[in-house]
Design a protein around this motif. Sequence first.
Motif, PDB file in Angstrom:
ATOM      1  N   SER A 188       3.008  -3.500   3.942  1.00 27.48           N
ATOM      2  CA  SER A 188       2.348  -3.080   4.920  1.00 27.48           C
ATOM      3  C   SER A 188       1.478  -1.990   4.573  1.00 27.48           C
ATOM      4  O   SER A 188       1.802  -1.735   3.308  1.00 27.48           O
ATOM      5  CB  SER A 188       3.191  -2.955   6.120  1.00 27.48           C
ATOM      6  N   GLY A 189      -0.044  -2.279   5.811  1.00 32.98           N
ATOM      7  CA  GLY A 189      -0.507  -1.055   5.283  1.00 32.98           C
ATOM      8  C   GLY A 189      -1.101  -1.575   4.039  1.00 32.98           C
ATOM      9  O   GLY A 189      -1.539   0.002   3.531  1.00 32.98           O
ATOM     10  N   THR A 248       0.377  -1.237   9.755  1.00 30.14           N
ATOM     11  CA  THR A 248       1.548  -0.510   9.434  1.00 30.14           C
ATOM     12  C   THR A 248       2.587  -0.873  10.188  1.00 30.14           C
ATOM     13  O   THR A 248       2.381  -0.968  10.757  1.00 30.14           O
ATOM     14  CB  THR A 248       1.183   1.054   9.045  1.00 30.14           C
ATOM     15  N   ARG A 304       8.384  -0.616   2.540  1.00 27.02           N
ATOM     16  CA  ARG A 304       7.595   0.199   3.747  1.00 27.02           C
ATOM     17  C   ARG A 304       8.322   0.076   5.050  1.00 27.02           C
ATOM     18  O   ARG A 304       8.687   0.589   5.386  1.00 27.02           O
ATOM     19  CB  ARG A 304       6.006   0.304   3.257  1.00 27.02           C
TER      20      ARG A 304
END
Length: 358
Positions: A188-189, A248, A304
């Motif tokens: 993510s991100g 995110t 994450r």
Amino acid sequence: MEDVINIVGLPNGAHVRLRYNKAYVSQAVWQEVQRAALPDALVLVALGASSEVGSNAVAPLRTGRIVHATCQGQLLVLDVALSDYAYESFPEGIFWPELRSKASGLPEHFRSAERAPGNYVELIEAPLTAFVTSASVDAWEIVAQRVLTLDDLLHGEAVCIPFLYHLTGLPPRMQATLDSKGALTVDSGASVACDLHSLTRKQGGILRNPIGEVVLELSHTSATFVTTRRLRVDSSRDVKRLQMFTSTLFRRAHGHLSLRLIEFRAPAAVADTEGVLECLTPGEDRAKAVVARYDFPLVVGRWRPVVASLGLALSSALLAWDAPDAGASFQQSLIVPGTVGLLAFLALALGFWKEGGS
């Protein structure tokens, strides 16, 4: 046709499903599948074509391994994880004689109007030496050009494969999860880039009208393309760099990435004697036909989300903690913040703990 296009175009690790009627499967293969003895067996996919005068041309395409094999009624179903490309070693034309010498039940011809009896799935114990393997773009070009040549031999002017694609250049960690699980997994991100290639038949003149396009579509709420998501096929050879960005998250999100190969069909297109299209066809006048499609399972979020959830749970615990009063033990003062932090983490963890998820 769709299977051939995707076998040639997909990156290593992608899974394809091949289906065969029992009448065209060797008895040895059928028995091995029924005994569940074929998983992880090596696979060599080849394509055959026959001319009108009866000459056969057979070329290797790709290697792979079986990840799942079942007999469902009168149908053999093989799930294959794709590996390196395979093409004939010098001199060209020695693969078919070697294959026939080691597999006696193969068909006598590969004409499209009439399917010859024989085994289209064979179990070969002896090693084959008339081909080499490679995962390079050069190897893909050799195999793709060979497929187009066989399509011309089999169908003449009414060809079935307008052009071929190749998706490559995935980041190493993303490629590793594709190799091991057959799915695309990305943090993510994160920003992810890859290359999309196309190859068409060599034309006698320029292409004034595009003959099709390769389109990528995201069915995922946490990912989006920041560049073009399509490759318009208006030259004999092309490549584009595609880039995707993920949001995110506090959880792992599941979806898929769809790839479609679309052929443009211009009903009024006219070609001159040199094969150059005389006029430009407006986009609204072109008919579009989806020739092949493939869906990648896509998972956004590795570690994450876990790290972010742990950080948030720790923050909740700190807010709930008070310094112990005089005479109170330090361990007792940790009971309430510890319970708050644990419950906060478990609540967030429900987002990335998913049955069958990665």
